[in-house]
Design an enzyme around this catalytic site. Sequence first.
Site, PDB file in Angstrom:
ATOM      1  N   ARG A 167       1.131  12.641  -8.498  1.00 62.39           N
ATOM      2  CA  ARG A 167       1.697  11.291  -8.331  1.00 62.39           C
ATOM      3  C   ARG A 167       3.162  11.230  -8.779  1.00 62.39           C
ATOM      4  NH1 ARG A 167      -2.331   7.721  -7.020  1.00 62.39           N
ATOM      5  NH2 ARG A 167      -4.392   8.122  -7.865  1.00 62.39           N
ATOM      6  N   GLU A 214       0.846  -1.199   0.000  1.00 57.15           N
ATOM      7  CA  GLU A 214       0.000   0.000   0.000  1.00 57.15           C
ATOM      8  C   GLU A 214       0.877   1.243   0.000  1.00 57.15           C
ATOM      9  OE1 GLU A 214      -2.932   1.134  -0.226  1.00 57.15           O
ATOM     10  OE2 GLU A 214      -4.423  -0.026   0.863  1.00 57.15           O
ATOM     11  N   ASP A 215       0.376   2.324  -0.595  1.00 54.86           N
ATOM     12  CA  ASP A 215       1.075   3.602  -0.513  1.00 54.86           C
ATOM     13  C   ASP A 215       0.847   4.244   0.850  1.00 54.86           C
ATOM     14  OD1 ASP A 215      -1.638   4.012  -1.052  1.00 54.86           O
ATOM     15  OD2 ASP A 215      -1.300   5.691  -2.394  1.00 54.86           O
ATOM     16  N   ASP A 217      -4.701   5.106   6.020  1.00 52.61           N
ATOM     17  CA  ASP A 217      -5.237   6.092   6.958  1.00 52.61           C
ATOM     18  C   ASP A 217      -6.353   5.436   7.772  1.00 52.61           C
ATOM     19  OD1 ASP A 217      -7.210   6.408   4.834  1.00 52.61           O
ATOM     20  OD2 ASP A 217      -6.074   8.106   4.096  1.00 52.61           O
ATOM     21  N   PHE A 238      -3.307  15.422   4.836  1.00 52.70           N
ATOM     22  CA  PHE A 238      -3.407  15.019   3.433  1.00 52.70           C
ATOM     23  C   PHE A 238      -2.040  15.184   2.787  1.00 52.70           C
ATOM     24  CE2 PHE A 238      -4.502  15.229  -1.035  1.00 52.70           C
ATOM     25  CZ  PHE A 238      -5.377  14.149  -1.127  1.00 52.70           C
TER      26      PHE A 238
END
Length: 177
Positions: A168, A101-102, A105, A155
């Site tokens: 990205r 996973e990047d 949260d 964020f």
Amino acid sequence: MKIQIDHKDFELMIEHEQVKKRLRLIGIQLNVAYENRIPVFVGVLNGCFMFMADLMKEVHIASEVCFVKMASYRGDQREEEVKTLIGLPNSLKGREVIIVEDIIDTGNTLKQVIELVEREEPVSIAVCTLLLKPEALEYDFEELAYVGFEIENQFVVGYGLDYKGIGRNLKDIYRAV
């Protein structure tokens, strides 16, 4: 250093050099943990693409790679429902799986991915994530084994992470200000 994406300001949070150093360490851990085994790395698109590509350069054991695509964000807003856009291409029955996973949260997406993988009856599941927001987590994951960086519940963009589809491609990671 500050940047702006679609009228939203971001400041530098993690430089690419820090990411590369952390990836080398995670790569060593994976090489040791899975020595003489052939795990399947399951990347969660789109965000994981840069992290997973660089991570796999540090993994020197035999392994396979596949991807799933889930959607849990619209712009910078989390959605309640996580949608599966691309499912698993291969059978994972009896395999050792490492979900890549990047960012984790709330954990909603990861929960869905783990459930998707579990249906395939793997021998084991481990999770490797670049970023973890402990304050935002709504679930406990015993599978969470490899974490690049723990960050505050802010964020972030860059290094595969986006804001409204943009950012990205940035090599560093930035947080909203």
